[in-house]
Design a protein around this motif. Structure first.
Motif, short mmCIF file in Angstrom:
data_model
loop_
_atom_site.label_atom_id
_atom_site.label_comp_id
_atom_site.label_asym_id
_atom_site.label_seq_id
_atom_site.Cartn_x
_atom_site.Cartn_y
_atom_site.Cartn_z
N ILE A 181 -45.37 28.08 5.21
CA ILE A 181 -45.15 27.25 3.94
C ILE A 181 -45.18 25.79 4.17
CG2 ILE A 181 -43.06 26.82 2.15
CD1 ILE A 181 -41.84 29.33 2.86
N PHE A 182 -46.22 25.29 3.33
CA PHE A 182 -46.36 23.82 3.47
C PHE A 182 -45.79 23.02 2.50
CE2 PHE A 182 -48.63 20.07 1.86
CZ PHE A 182 -48.50 19.20 2.90
N ARG A 183 -44.70 21.89 2.95
CA ARG A 183 -44.18 21.12 2.13
C ARG A 183 -44.57 19.50 2.32
NH1 ARG A 183 -39.17 19.18 4.27
NH2 ARG A 183 -38.43 18.58 2.09
N GLY A 184 -44.85 18.68 1.51
CA GLY A 184 -45.12 17.59 1.97
C GLY A 184 -44.86 16.43 0.89
N ALA A 185 -44.97 15.00 1.18
CA ALA A 185 -44.73 13.95 0.01
C ALA A 185 -45.50 12.88 0.20
CB ALA A 185 -43.18 13.84 0.31
N ILE A 186 -45.78 12.09 -0.65
CA ILE A 186 -46.20 10.75 -0.57
C ILE A 186 -45.00 9.83 -0.52
CG2 ILE A 186 -47.50 8.97 -1.45
CD1 ILE A 186 -49.13 10.90 -2.98
N THR A 187 -44.67 9.13 0.81
CA THR A 187 -43.65 8.51 0.92
C THR A 187 -43.42 7.01 0.34
OG1 THR A 187 -43.89 8.29 3.13
CG2 THR A 187 -42.83 9.95 2.52
N ALA A 188 -44.90 6.59 0.30
CA ALA A 188 -44.95 5.02 0.10
C ALA A 188 -46.47 4.80 -0.22
CB ALA A 188 -44.36 4.03 0.89
N ILE A 189 -46.68 3.71 -1.24
CA ILE A 189 -47.95 3.16 -1.72
C ILE A 189 -47.87 1.69 -1.13
CG2 ILE A 189 -49.85 2.79 -2.88
CD1 ILE A 189 -48.96 5.18 -4.32
N ASP A 190 -48.53 1.38 -0.20
CA ASP A 190 -48.39 -0.30 0.42
C ASP A 190 -49.38 -0.86 -0.15
OD1 ASP A 190 -48.14 -2.45 1.63
OD2 ASP A 190 -47.81 -1.61 3.72
N THR A 191 -49.09 -2.12 -1.02
CA THR A 191 -50.15 -2.92 -1.31
C THR A 191 -49.79 -4.41 -0.77
OG1 THR A 191 -49.05 -3.21 -3.58
CG2 THR A 191 -51.02 -1.89 -3.21
N GLN A 192 -50.33 -4.82 0.43
CA GLN A 192 -49.89 -6.14 1.08
C GLN A 192 -51.13 -7.01 1.10
OE1 GLN A 192 -48.79 -5.05 5.21
NE2 GLN A 192 -48.56 -7.47 5.63
N LYS A 193 -50.75 -8.33 0.81
CA LYS A 193 -52.02 -9.17 0.87
C LYS A 193 -52.32 -9.53 2.19
CE LYS A 193 -50.22 -11.99 -3.07
NZ LYS A 193 -49.64 -13.26 -3.57
N ARG A 194 -53.70 -9.49 2.19
CA ARG A 194 -54.27 -9.78 3.51
C ARG A 194 -54.04 -11.28 3.86
NH1 ARG A 194 -60.80 -8.61 3.88
NH2 ARG A 194 -59.66 -6.37 4.23
N GLN B 265 -48.03 -12.94 5.17
CA GLN B 265 -47.26 -12.42 5.70
C GLN B 265 -45.82 -11.78 5.29
OE1 GLN B 265 -46.36 -14.74 9.07
NE2 GLN B 265 -48.23 -14.36 10.38
N VAL B 266 -45.79 -11.96 3.89
CA VAL B 266 -44.44 -11.43 3.19
C VAL B 266 -44.94 -10.43 2.21
CG1 VAL B 266 -42.78 -12.18 1.45
CG2 VAL B 266 -43.58 -13.81 3.60
N TYR B 267 -44.14 -9.28 2.33
CA TYR B 267 -44.25 -8.38 1.03
C TYR B 267 -42.93 -7.88 0.93
CZ TYR B 267 -44.33 -4.73 4.70
OH TYR B 267 -44.08 -3.72 5.94
N GLU B 268 -42.62 -7.29 -0.31
CA GLU B 268 -41.38 -6.80 -0.74
C GLU B 268 -41.13 -5.31 -0.59
OE1 GLU B 268 -38.22 -7.09 -4.69
OE2 GLU B 268 -40.41 -8.06 -4.55
N VAL B 269 -40.27 -4.65 -0.07
CA VAL B 269 -39.99 -3.27 -0.08
C VAL B 269 -38.87 -2.87 -1.02
CG1 VAL B 269 -39.36 -1.42 1.44
CG2 VAL B 269 -40.37 -3.33 2.23
N LEU B 270 -39.03 -2.23 -2.23
CA LEU B 270 -38.46 -1.90 -3.18
C LEU B 270 -37.53 -0.64 -2.69
CD1 LEU B 270 -40.72 -2.04 -6.43
CD2 LEU B 270 -39.39 -3.93 -5.29
N PRO B 271 -36.38 -0.41 -3.33
CA PRO B 271 -35.27 0.75 -2.98
C PRO B 271 -36.29 2.07 -3.01
CG PRO B 271 -34.23 -0.70 -4.32
CD PRO B 271 -35.83 -1.11 -4.53
N ILE B 272 -37.23 2.17 -3.79
CA ILE B 272 -37.90 3.44 -3.87
C ILE B 272 -39.25 3.56 -3.07
CG2 ILE B 272 -37.34 3.66 -6.67
CD1 ILE B 272 -40.51 2.37 -7.08
N THR B 273 -39.30 2.80 -2.00
CA THR B 273 -40.19 2.55 -1.08
C THR B 273 -41.63 2.60 -1.67
OG1 THR B 273 -40.59 5.02 -0.78
CG2 THR B 273 -38.66 3.96 0.55
N VAL C 139 -51.68 4.46 2.07
CA VAL C 139 -50.83 5.46 1.49
C VAL C 139 -49.87 6.04 2.89
CG1 VAL C 139 -51.08 7.69 0.53
CG2 VAL C 139 -52.38 5.99 -0.21
N TYR C 140 -48.68 6.27 2.56
CA TYR C 140 -47.80 6.87 3.77
C TYR C 140 -47.57 8.56 3.26
CZ TYR C 140 -47.25 2.30 5.62
OH TYR C 140 -47.40 1.01 5.86
N MET C 141 -47.83 9.30 4.20
CA MET C 141 -47.71 10.88 3.61
C MET C 141 -46.74 11.37 4.84
SD MET C 141 -50.93 11.89 2.03
CE MET C 141 -51.65 11.07 0.53
#
Length: 217
Positions: A118-131, A134-142, A161-163
């Motif tokens: 049985i496979f179960r999986g999730a996308i846990t975050a989508i990260d868009t960081q400025k090149r 050095q600062v980015y914001e992490v929202l509670p929903i990740t 993308v984090y999975m």
């Protein structure tokens, strides 16, 4: 490999961390029951991944797979950068590519039978960081969204993308493989750009390709 550092800002300044080719421990989502036995390894294409495989299991016995569709964990809310349609399209594309890749190894079934995973999986975050910033914001929903515009003007933003996922033996209900994966997507022009499925398509495709090329025995 380019390494950049970032200051994480939830509500207040809390800690400093460095980005890497694999998911940092502070970005584990708790989707998997535990992460204690996961170690750094390489995918079929040579990409760095965090991975665990039960070495006591004969994987050649598994003939069937119940594919549980990927989900978002936690469930994100749309924003100015990521619309609900984009979130839906990204998840739909991920499930289509992953299911097709896993079908190259197993006969897909709706319910477990003998010798079934049985496979179960999730996308846990989508990260868009400025090149270069050095600062980015992490929202509670990740769902990771870039910080405000710098005084020097708009900057190119890098996406990732984090999975997380696991394969469970249907007869024992115990995991036999666990994977935590980070994959880079396309660059966005600036923080006003709308994230689309095409921006993370390469990231999703690279993981699907590794699934297809994975040696199950």
């Amino acid at each position: 490999m380019k390494i950049t550092c970032a200051i994480i800002l939830p509500l207040t300044l809390t800690l400093t961390a460095c980005s890497s080719s694999v998911t940092e421990k502070e970005k584990y989502s708790t989707f998997l029951p535990n992460y204690n036995d996961i170690t750094k390894s390489q995918s079929a294409s040579g990409k760095d991944v965090l991975y665990w495989k039960d070495t006591n299991v004969d994987f050649s016995k598994y003939k069937y797979l119940v594919y549980q569709p990927m989900i978002y964990f936690p469930r994100p809310k749309p924003s100015e950068m990521v619309s609900q349609q984009a979130l839906d399209n990204i998840l739909s594309y991920t499930n289509r590519q992953f299911k097709q890749a896993m079908a190259s190894h197993f006969i897909l079934e709706d319910v477990p039978r003998e010798n079934t995973l049985i496979f179960r999986g999730a996308i846990t975050a989508i990260d868009t960081q400025k090149r270069g910033l050095q600062v980015y914001e992490v929202l509670p929903i990740t769902l990771l969204v870039a910080a405000t515009q710098s005084v020097t003007g708009h900057r190119t933003m890098e996406s990732a993308v984090y999975m997380e996922g696991e394969f469970i033996d249907a007869s024992t209900n115990q995991p036999v493989i666990k994977v935590v994966r980070k994959a880079s997507g396309e660059n966005l022009n600036n923080e006003k750009s709308q994230l689309k499925v095409t921006d993370v398509k390469n990231a999703i495709d690279s993981i699907a390709k590794d699934i297809k090329e994975y040696k199950t025995t």
